[in-house]
Design an enzyme around this catalytic site. Structure first.
Site, short mmCIF file in Angstrom:
data_model
loop_
_atom_site.label_atom_id
_atom_site.label_comp_id
_atom_site.label_asym_id
_atom_site.label_seq_id
_atom_site.Cartn_x
_atom_site.Cartn_y
_atom_site.Cartn_z
N LYS A 222 0.84 -1.20 0.00
CA LYS A 222 0.00 0.00 0.00
C LYS A 222 0.87 1.25 0.00
CE LYS A 222 -3.05 0.13 3.33
NZ LYS A 222 -3.90 0.45 4.52
N LYS B 156 3.24 -2.07 11.32
CA LYS B 156 1.94 -1.96 12.00
C LYS B 156 2.13 -2.31 13.46
CE LYS B 156 -2.43 -1.09 10.97
NZ LYS B 156 -2.97 -0.30 9.84
N ASP C 13 -5.50 3.66 13.77
CA ASP C 13 -6.20 2.56 13.09
C ASP C 13 -7.41 2.28 13.98
OD1 ASP C 13 -5.73 0.46 10.76
OD2 ASP C 13 -6.49 -0.71 12.44
N ASN D 293 -13.83 6.37 11.76
CA ASN D 293 -13.16 7.41 10.97
C ASN D 293 -13.33 7.21 9.47
OD1 ASN D 293 -10.30 7.93 9.46
ND2 ASN D 293 -10.87 9.64 10.79
#
Ligand code: NDP
Ligand code: 2IT
Length: 445
Positions: free
Chosen positions: A114, A126, A166, A240
């Site tokens: 990505k 992450k 996240d 979000n």
């Protein structure tokens, strides 16, 4: 898959036992890149794929904190620094009770490709914890975030690893983590993104993932000679990504009729009242069922999965992984869905993706379609480095340009490698090529 890729996959399963989401994410990429390896035997010779599936570094740590009853709680923290071939590790922090190493590794692995697609120089990583911010007081969330950062801070830095939000990590959590990082390191740097606007955040970062998703799907619509106007849209989640996808889709004339949370979903055929949802979710941290208290014409359904039975033209899954399975995809197709854009990470199972693609549904995969958030994080890093702040319009225009560039990369890579129109293959191939070439240039590291 080729014998070589099969053998890589077998090793991934054996060495990462029980991490089924990670296996799923790796398998999809390996299936896409077979034609690339045929053209580039040097990638096989230099074991690029064998190296890519092994994180550069994985950090797991204890996160002790004290709750409002004075009791000690113990969570587990993670940061997987997956690949730094094209820039510092970059990726969000997920706070959700379902978090374990396999979830963080699938997210970190996808983030590599990505981030490569964004055209900005960021590697993949992450992090997260099995901590659940839901129902906790602000003081409890602060205590957790400070403890989490007390370990994490030594592993990150503005040129090393830059975490962000996240699921479960929004402006409040980023604030507490930033405060603790600043105190421990005695530096004020852009070590996190998604910061508050008063202390180094970027305009448009809050909106970026949802807006970017809509910009990407706009290109899919244009390729089918149509647009958002009058389309019925179902969006899962109400966090979000879902909120700002709704806002942008509505501004382009779409009729967004459903939103959800993990308890259930609401259908409002007259169009979701987004101001009410924002007040409910961003201010009060309430449940989506409460929407019906003030909107009696809307209907609430208990259980979130059946949202895909609501007939629509466009579906935007914006909640979590594997939220659409093969059967649910078949129901969407039967009810007339023509476009699917993934706002969440890996929301469609492999069976769901196959169902969409075989049915002629235009399918925009997460790695490409939701990359606007991390791309705008990279723009936040640029502004921090320059000690400058761009206007909302400037950042939004750059985001729009990036989403167009991502779409072009996906379509062109798919065509070049004989998979015209397959945006899954296109995203995986284009992301992989940039990372693989960089790894080749750096030697065996
Ligand atoms: P938020 O925490 O703001 O919202 C998450 C939403 O999804 C909530 O409505 C939540 O419901 C729902 N949800 C979460 N987990 C589950 C579950 N297991 N089952 C059903 N519903 C669930 O997160 P974001 O909006 O930031 O993230 C949504 C998705 O988008 C995630 O997959 C994330 O990885 C991805 N993403 C986020 C980016 C960003 O910039 N924020 C960038 C790119 C991708 P509830 O409140 O009941 O838990
Ligand atoms: O999945 C994602 O791309 C994010 N959660 C955003 C990561 C970031 O660094 O902005």
């Amino acid at each position: 898959m080729s014998q070589y890729l099969d053998s890589v996959m077998e090793k991934v399963v054996a060495r990462n036992a029980g991490e089924k989401e990670f296996h799923q994410a790796v398998k999809e990429v390996l299936e896409s890149i077979e034609p690339v390896l045929e053209k580039h035997p040097e990638f096989i010779r230099e074991k690029i794929v064998d190296r890519l599936v092994e994180p550069e570094r994985q950090i797991m740590f204890r996160v002790p904190w004290v709750d409002d009853q004075g009791e000690v709680q113990v969570n587990r923290g993670f940061r997987v620094q997956f690949n730094s071939a094209i820039g510092p590790y970059k990726g969000g922090i997920r706070l959700h009770p379902s978090v374990y190493l396999g979830i963080i590794k699938f997210l970190g692995f996808e983030q590599i490709f990505k981030n490569a697609l964004t055209t900005t120089p960021i590697g993949g990583g992450k992090g997260g914890s099995d901590f659940d911010p839901k129902g906790k007081s602000n003081r409890e969330v602060m205590a957790f975030c400070q403890s989490f950062m007390t370990e994490l801070w030594r592993h990150i830095g503005p040129d090393t690893d830059v975490p962000a939000g996240d699921i479960g990590t929004g402006a409040r959590e980023i604030g507490y983590m930033f405060g603790q990082y600043k105190r421990l390191s005695n530096t004020f740097t852009g070590v996190l993104t998604g910061k508050g606007l008063d202390w180094g955040g970027s305009l448009t970062r809050t909106e970026a993932t949802g807006y970017g998703l809509v910009y990407y799907v706009t290109r899919m619509l244009q390729d089918a000679n149509t647009d958002w106007n009058g389309k019925k849209v179902v969006i899962s989640g109400s966090g979000n990504v879902a909120i700002y996808a709704t806002q942008k889709a509505q501004s382009l004339g779409a009729n967004v009729i459903a939103l959800s949370d993990s308890n259930g979903y609401v259908v409002d055929e007259s169009g979701i009242d987004l101001a009410a949802v924002r007040e409910l979710k961003e201010v009060r941290r309430g449940r989506i069922r409460e929407y019906c208290d003030s909107h009696p014409s809307a209907q609430y359904f208990e259980g979130c999965r059946n949202i895909w039975t609501v007939p629509c033209n466009i579906a935007l899954p914006c909640a979590t992984q594997n939220e659409i399975n093969g059967d649910e995809a078949a129901i969407l197709v039967k009810n007339g869905v023509k476009f699917v854009g993934e706002g969440a990470n890996m929301p469609s199972t492999p069976e769901a993706i196959a169902t969409f693609q075989e049915s002629g549904v235009a399918f925009g995969p997460a790695k490409a379609a939701n990359a606007g958030g991390v791309a705008t994080s990279a723009l936040e890093m640029s502004q921090n480095s320059m000690r400058l702040a761009w206007s909302f319009e400037e950042v939004d225009a750059k985001l729009h340009g990036i989403m167009n560039a991502i779409y072009d990369q996906c379509t062109q890579a798919a065509e070049t490698y004989g998979k015209k129109g397959d945006l899954v293959a296109g995203a995986n191939i284009a992301g992989f090529l940039k990372v693989a070439r960089s790894m080749m240039a750096h030697g065996v590291v």
